[in-house]
Design a protein around this motif. Sequence first.
Motif, PDB file in Angstrom:
ATOM      1  N   ALA A 165       0.830  -1.204   0.000  1.00 16.24           N
ATOM      2  CA  ALA A 165       0.000   0.000   0.000  1.00 16.24           C
ATOM      3  C   ALA A 165       0.867   1.257   0.000  1.00 16.24           C
ATOM      4  O   ALA A 165       0.548   2.250  -0.660  1.00 16.24           O
ATOM      5  CB  ALA A 165      -0.930   0.005   1.215  1.00 16.24           C
ATOM      6  N   GLY A 166       1.990   1.212   0.726  1.00 16.82           N
ATOM      7  CA  GLY A 166       2.894   2.353   0.734  1.00 16.82           C
ATOM      8  C   GLY A 166       3.495   2.602  -0.642  1.00 16.82           C
ATOM      9  O   GLY A 166       3.576   3.743  -1.108  1.00 16.82           O
ATOM     10  N   ARG A 167       3.903   1.532  -1.316  1.00 17.60           N
ATOM     11  CA  ARG A 167       4.450   1.689  -2.662  1.00 17.60           C
ATOM     12  C   ARG A 167       3.389   2.209  -3.627  1.00 17.60           C
ATOM     13  O   ARG A 167       3.692   2.991  -4.536  1.00 17.60           O
ATOM     14  CB  ARG A 167       5.010   0.360  -3.165  1.00 17.60           C
ATOM     15  CG  ARG A 167       6.354   0.010  -2.579  1.00 17.60           C
ATOM     16  CD  ARG A 167       6.989  -1.160  -3.290  1.00 17.60           C
ATOM     17  NE  ARG A 167       7.308  -0.857  -4.680  1.00 17.60           N
ATOM     18  CZ  ARG A 167       7.940  -1.700  -5.483  1.00 17.60           C
ATOM     19  NH1 ARG A 167       8.334  -2.888  -5.025  1.00 17.60           N
ATOM     20  NH2 ARG A 167       8.202  -1.376  -6.732  1.00 17.60           N
ATOM     21  N   ALA A 168       2.159   1.782  -3.441  1.00 17.73           N
ATOM     22  CA  ALA A 168       1.084   2.276  -4.302  1.00 17.73           C
ATOM     23  C   ALA A 168       0.905   3.781  -4.126  1.00 17.73           C
ATOM     24  O   ALA A 168       0.744   4.522  -5.102  1.00 17.73           O
ATOM     25  CB  ALA A 168      -0.217   1.543  -3.992  1.00 17.73           C
ATOM     26  N   TYR A 169       0.928   4.230  -2.873  1.00 16.16           N
ATOM     27  CA  TYR A 169       0.802   5.663  -2.616  1.00 16.16           C
ATOM     28  C   TYR A 169       1.963   6.418  -3.259  1.00 16.16           C
ATOM     29  O   TYR A 169       1.778   7.475  -3.867  1.00 16.16           O
ATOM     30  CB  TYR A 169       0.775   5.900  -1.107  1.00 16.16           C
ATOM     31  CG  TYR A 169       0.574   7.339  -0.708  1.00 16.16           C
ATOM     32  CD1 TYR A 169      -0.693   7.899  -0.648  1.00 16.16           C
ATOM     33  CD2 TYR A 169       1.662   8.154  -0.391  1.00 16.16           C
ATOM     34  CE1 TYR A 169      -0.877   9.234  -0.286  1.00 16.16           C
ATOM     35  CE2 TYR A 169       1.494   9.479  -0.028  1.00 16.16           C
ATOM     36  CZ  TYR A 169       0.214  10.009   0.023  1.00 16.16           C
ATOM     37  OH  TYR A 169       0.039  11.328   0.380  1.00 16.16           O
ATOM     38  N   LEU A 170       3.162   5.876  -3.141  1.00 15.31           N
ATOM     39  CA  LEU A 170       4.331   6.528  -3.725  1.00 15.31           C
ATOM     40  C   LEU A 170       4.257   6.533  -5.250  1.00 15.31           C
ATOM     41  O   LEU A 170       4.765   7.457  -5.899  1.00 15.31           O
ATOM     42  CB  LEU A 170       5.608   5.829  -3.256  1.00 15.31           C
ATOM     43  CG  LEU A 170       5.889   5.924  -1.755  1.00 15.31           C
ATOM     44  CD1 LEU A 170       7.140   5.132  -1.394  1.00 15.31           C
ATOM     45  CD2 LEU A 170       6.036   7.376  -1.316  1.00 15.31           C
ATOM     46  N   ARG A 171       3.619   5.526  -5.825  1.00 17.01           N
ATOM     47  CA  ARG A 171       3.472   5.521  -7.283  1.00 17.01           C
ATOM     48  C   ARG A 171       2.504   6.614  -7.729  1.00 17.01           C
ATOM     49  O   ARG A 171       2.678   7.226  -8.789  1.00 17.01           O
ATOM     50  CB  ARG A 171       2.975   4.155  -7.764  1.00 17.01           C
ATOM     51  CG  ARG A 171       2.978   4.044  -9.279  1.00 17.01           C
ATOM     52  CD  ARG A 171       2.960   2.589  -9.719  1.00 17.01           C
ATOM     53  NE  ARG A 171       3.144   2.529 -11.159  1.00 17.01           N
ATOM     54  CZ  ARG A 171       2.169   2.373 -12.042  1.00 17.01           C
ATOM     55  NH1 ARG A 171       0.903   2.270 -11.618  1.00 17.01           N
ATOM     56  NH2 ARG A 171       2.405   2.332 -13.326  1.00 17.01           N
ATOM     57  N   VAL A 172       1.493   6.864  -6.931  1.00 16.50           N
ATOM     58  CA  VAL A 172       0.596   7.978  -7.228  1.00 16.50           C
ATOM     59  C   VAL A 172       1.381   9.292  -7.185  1.00 16.50           C
ATOM     60  O   VAL A 172       1.264  10.143  -8.073  1.00 16.50           O
ATOM     61  CB  VAL A 172      -0.570   8.005  -6.222  1.00 16.50           C
ATOM     62  CG1 VAL A 172      -1.375   9.289  -6.370  1.00 16.50           C
ATOM     63  CG2 VAL A 172      -1.478   6.791  -6.432  1.00 16.50           C
ATOM     64  N   VAL A 173       2.200   9.449  -6.143  1.00 13.19           N
ATOM     65  CA  VAL A 173       3.023  10.650  -6.029  1.00 13.19           C
ATOM     66  C   VAL A 173       3.976  10.751  -7.225  1.00 13.19           C
ATOM     67  O   VAL A 173       4.226  11.846  -7.746  1.00 13.19           O
ATOM     68  CB  VAL A 173       3.805  10.637  -4.704  1.00 13.19           C
ATOM     69  CG1 VAL A 173       4.763  11.824  -4.622  1.00 13.19           C
ATOM     70  CG2 VAL A 173       2.846  10.664  -3.521  1.00 13.19           C
ATOM     71  N   THR A 174       4.502   9.612  -7.665  1.00 13.06           N
ATOM     72  CA  THR A 174       5.392   9.597  -8.826  1.00 13.06           C
ATOM     73  C   THR A 174       4.697  10.169 -10.054  1.00 13.06           C
ATOM     74  O   THR A 174       5.272  10.998 -10.783  1.00 13.06           O
ATOM     75  CB  THR A 174       5.857   8.165  -9.118  1.00 13.06           C
ATOM     76  OG1 THR A 174       6.662   7.698  -8.029  1.00 13.06           O
ATOM     77  CG2 THR A 174       6.661   8.091 -10.410  1.00 13.06           C
ATOM     78  N   ASN A 175       3.480   9.749 -10.308  1.00  8.85           N
ATOM     79  CA  ASN A 175       2.749  10.250 -11.465  1.00  8.85           C
ATOM     80  C   ASN A 175       2.457  11.744 -11.347  1.00  8.85           C
ATOM     81  O   ASN A 175       2.552  12.484 -12.330  1.00  8.85           O
ATOM     82  CB  ASN A 175       1.450   9.458 -11.643  1.00  8.85           C
ATOM     83  CG  ASN A 175       1.668   8.146 -12.366  1.00  8.85           C
ATOM     84  OD1 ASN A 175       1.550   8.054 -13.573  1.00  8.85           O
ATOM     85  ND2 ASN A 175       2.004   7.111 -11.610  1.00  8.85           N
ATOM     86  N   VAL A 176       2.124  12.182 -10.139  1.00  7.10           N
ATOM     87  CA  VAL A 176       1.886  13.613  -9.939  1.00  7.10           C
ATOM     88  C   VAL A 176       3.164  14.398 -10.203  1.00  7.10           C
ATOM     89  O   VAL A 176       3.172  15.423 -10.899  1.00  7.10           O
ATOM     90  CB  VAL A 176       1.368  13.874  -8.515  1.00  7.10           C
ATOM     91  CG1 VAL A 176       1.298  15.376  -8.234  1.00  7.10           C
ATOM     92  CG2 VAL A 176      -0.007  13.242  -8.330  1.00  7.10           C
ATOM     93  N   GLY A 177       4.277  13.914  -9.654  1.00 10.17           N
ATOM     94  CA  GLY A 177       5.545  14.599  -9.846  1.00 10.17           C
ATOM     95  C   GLY A 177       5.975  14.645 -11.297  1.00 10.17           C
ATOM     96  O   GLY A 177       6.461  15.683 -11.787  1.00 10.17           O
ATOM     97  N   LEU A 178       5.810  13.531 -12.016  1.00 14.29           N
ATOM     98  CA  LEU A 178       6.174  13.516 -13.429  1.00 14.29           C
ATOM     99  C   LEU A 178       5.322  14.490 -14.231  1.00 14.29           C
ATOM    100  O   LEU A 178       5.824  15.176 -15.135  1.00 14.29           O
ATOM    101  CB  LEU A 178       6.036  12.098 -13.987  1.00 14.29           C
ATOM    102  CG  LEU A 178       7.097  11.088 -13.528  1.00 14.29           C
ATOM    103  CD1 LEU A 178       6.738   9.694 -14.030  1.00 14.29           C
ATOM    104  CD2 LEU A 178       8.483  11.492 -14.015  1.00 14.29           C
ATOM    105  N   CYS A 179       4.035  14.543 -13.905  1.00 18.37           N
ATOM    106  CA  CYS A 179       3.158  15.490 -14.611  1.00 18.37           C
ATOM    107  C   CYS A 179       3.594  16.931 -14.371  1.00 18.37           C
ATOM    108  O   CYS A 179       3.681  17.733 -15.309  1.00 18.37           O
ATOM    109  CB  CYS A 179       1.715  15.302 -14.164  1.00 18.37           C
ATOM    110  SG  CYS A 179       0.941  13.795 -14.771  1.00 18.37           S
ATOM    111  N   LEU A 180       3.869  17.265 -13.120  1.00 19.73           N
ATOM    112  CA  LEU A 180       4.289  18.635 -12.806  1.00 19.73           C
ATOM    113  C   LEU A 180       5.637  18.950 -13.455  1.00 19.73           C
ATOM    114  O   LEU A 180       5.838  20.038 -14.010  1.00 19.73           O
ATOM    115  CB  LEU A 180       4.370  18.819 -11.296  1.00 19.73           C
ATOM    116  CG  LEU A 180       3.045  18.714 -10.529  1.00 19.73           C
ATOM    117  CD1 LEU A 180       3.284  18.800  -9.021  1.00 19.73           C
ATOM    118  CD2 LEU A 180       2.076  19.804 -10.979  1.00 19.73           C
ATOM    119  N   GLY A 181       6.558  17.999 -13.392  1.00 18.33           N
ATOM    120  CA  GLY A 181       7.863  18.220 -13.998  1.00 18.33           C
ATOM    121  C   GLY A 181       7.787  18.372 -15.504  1.00 18.33           C
ATOM    122  O   GLY A 181       8.479  19.211 -16.099  1.00 18.33           O
TER     123      GLY A 181
END
Length: 443
Positions: free
Chosen positions: A153-169
Amino acid sequence: MTTPPAATAAPRPAPPASRASRLLHPDPTVRRLARITLLNTLGSGLSLSVGVLFFTRYLGLSAAQLGLALTAAGLCGVLASVPAGRAADRWGSRPILVALVALTGLGTAGYTAVGGYPAFVALACLVAAADRGAAAVRNALYAEVLPADKRVAGRAYLRVVTNVGLCLGTGVGAVALQVDSRPGYLAAILADAASYLAVAVMFQRLPVPDRVRGAGGPGGSGAAADAGGERGGRRRPAREPNPALRDGPFLLVTGLSAVLGLQFAMLEVGVPLWIVQQTDAPRITVAATLVVNTVLVIAFQVRATRGTEHPAAAARACGRAGLILAASCLVIALAHGAPAAIAAVVVLAGVALQGVGEVLGQAGTWALSYDLAGERAHGAYQGVFNAGTAAALMIGPAVVSTVVIGHGLVGWAALGALLAGAGLGMGPAVRWARRRDTTAATV
């Protein structure tokens, strides 16, 4: 008159949580990891958006030269994963991760000063090896700092953050693309390099539980460790053969997960080529497919991990993922020959199915990568598992562009059958692991 005791006073209602606070993970360690991930992926999104143009227009590389260099770099990434994981078991995940992330940052900065094609290839190989090695060690670190029941579940949350970060970047990178100047591209590359160095510092400050801190390193080496003894609650494999490479069920899961990983090449390479070359859909559909995928991952990745705590349930999630991915291949193939608007809708529907299959497959394979390894040598197991992932990322574009796009509906059907077979094969792999564990327990 006495004052009533505090225990009998009516409790004040808690203030309603703000929308922002509800988005934050309740676990403080996951929140720290999320901040690290956001910064890292902001830089990555910025660099990814400008990298190809910088390499070709300002370093003077041809498309063929760039492709060859990236293929060589991908191979180095595959080869680096296993030794990086073993190093994490011997000297500790955190110090190895800090070193590899810092090396990635320094190598990324080096792109701005590289001269000549051989130097570029060597630097690309170094960066890829450090980056993929860091990915393996990072997964091992997650196993150390997160409880077993919270890892997936923690990795899933971090993957969501990854997608948000990639979009912003990527959004920030679009500014550099619009400016289209050498200083702008240099600034983007150097910003990515700086983000790696900042992330290395943040990982260094990440608390690691005493039971796993410093399995090697200062004060952590000695005869007991070399003898394979217990230190800090986990077994240090040291100079023993890599246990993951002798674990048949785990190797099978790694291979099947790598096959499922072809879906990323399907989305990033196959779908854009199919839209442009084989359908009448507007070219803007390519961008729309990435938006659809990103939204689905952000919305459903955490939810998809629920119920995957047991290996059998994780295997079933992979089986469903394989079937859904197969269906997405067939739907995307049907866009060929359709009118432009219909073709666009059909492709987007297929990509939506791919997104559902992706979140299920990722949840299932993450769970199995940890569950089948147990608490044994996380670095070694995650290193081997990450090597399979890196191999899929390396060969996936070539497989999709030649086998699938070149053969139309038959090619898409073949890819779908391969993905379905990989997902359904997880069930027998888990049953094999159960039989092995039962046999070992009775010996």
